[in-house]
Design an enzyme around this catalytic site. Structure first.
Site, PDB file in Angstrom:
ATOM      1  N   SER A 111       0.306   1.393   5.029  1.00 34.84           N
ATOM      2  CA  SER A 111       0.131   0.630   3.797  1.00 34.84           C
ATOM      3  C   SER A 111      -1.323   0.451   3.386  1.00 34.84           C
ATOM      4  O   SER A 111      -1.637   0.473   2.193  1.00 34.84           O
ATOM      5  CB  SER A 111       0.795  -0.744   3.926  1.00 34.84           C
ATOM      6  OG  SER A 111       2.144  -0.614   4.285  1.00 34.84           O
ATOM      7  N   HIS A 162      -3.170  -4.272   3.958  1.00 34.11           N
ATOM      8  CA  HIS A 162      -3.037  -3.978   2.539  1.00 34.11           C
ATOM      9  C   HIS A 162      -4.312  -4.371   1.805  1.00 34.11           C
ATOM     10  O   HIS A 162      -4.798  -3.636   0.939  1.00 34.11           O
ATOM     11  CB  HIS A 162      -1.855  -4.743   1.930  1.00 34.11           C
ATOM     12  CG  HIS A 162      -0.526  -4.368   2.497  1.00 34.11           C
ATOM     13  ND1 HIS A 162       0.643  -5.007   2.114  1.00 34.11           N
ATOM     14  CD2 HIS A 162      -0.158  -3.449   3.423  1.00 34.11           C
ATOM     15  CE1 HIS A 162       1.669  -4.478   2.773  1.00 34.11           C
ATOM     16  NE2 HIS A 162       1.196  -3.540   3.574  1.00 34.11           N
TER      17      HIS A 162
END
Length: 207
Positions: A111, A162
């Site tokens: 991610s 992230h």
């Protein structure tokens, strides 16, 4: 589809499926603060090719598949790879910064690298539409969801990565194309908002 993108997706799939079927392999290469601080720095890299389950893998690879062509088309293959690897590194470094004293913290997922490519794609092509919504809306919602995930801590997904990945993709892309600041000012400011929110929350001890 570019060969470098095919290779990244293939490696993620091969490593992830190995992890799905071999828990010892998964545990050996996942992001684990205690192990990393004991000297297993390789986990900072390998964890970004493991995933929690097929849904997690599919979402990351589909998102990468949708956004990567915009980056490759505008910047070329080498800058794309630099953004991907740089965002991966930023993501796991930020994760280590936030969780360095939580020796039991574990996480996996591409991610961080993927959101770096998402941010790069949106900066380069502000009118992108992904998953039936404007790209910048998707990017912001993705990071706001990550704040929730960081606070909830109910899964093994690297939510903190992230943000590091977003910072990496944001900074590297603008460093390569400084004119974006004047040409796409609104998008540049808008994408900075969730990053600023994260650091305000961290400063206030809300994470």
């Amino acid at each position: 589809m570019d060969i470098s993108l095919i290779a990244i997706i293939a490696i993620n799939c091969l490593v992830s499926f190995k992890g799905f079927n071999d828990k010892l392999f998964f545990r050996k290469y996942e992001f684990h603060v205690g192990s990393i601080r004991a000297g297993e720095q390789i986990r900072m890299f390998t964890s970004a090719f493991l995933h929690v389950d097929i849904a997690h893998l599919a979402f990351n690879m589909l998102t990468l598949y949708l956004f990567a062509p915009y980056v490759i088309m505008n910047l070329g293959i080498l800058p794309f790879l630099i953004i991907y690897i740089g965002s991966l590194a930023f993501g796991n470094l930020l994760t280590m910064f936030f969780h360095k004293n939580d020796y039991n913290y574990r996480a996996v997922g591409a991610s961080g690298a993927v959101i770096g490519i998402v941010y790069a794609g949106i900066l380069l092509e502000p009118r992108i539409e992904i998953y039936f919504m404007p790209g910048y809306v998707f990017g912001i919602l993705y990071l706001l969801y990550s704040i929730y995930g960081m606070r909830n801590k109910s899964d093994n997904i690297g939510h903190t990565a992230h943000f590091g990945g977003a910072i990496g993709g944001y900074a590297i892309t603008i460093s390569q194309v400084p004119s974006l600041v004047t040409e796409n000012t609104f998008t540049v400011i808008l994408l900075a908002v969730p990053i600023i929110i994260l650091f305000i929350m961290a400063k206030l001890g809300k994470l």
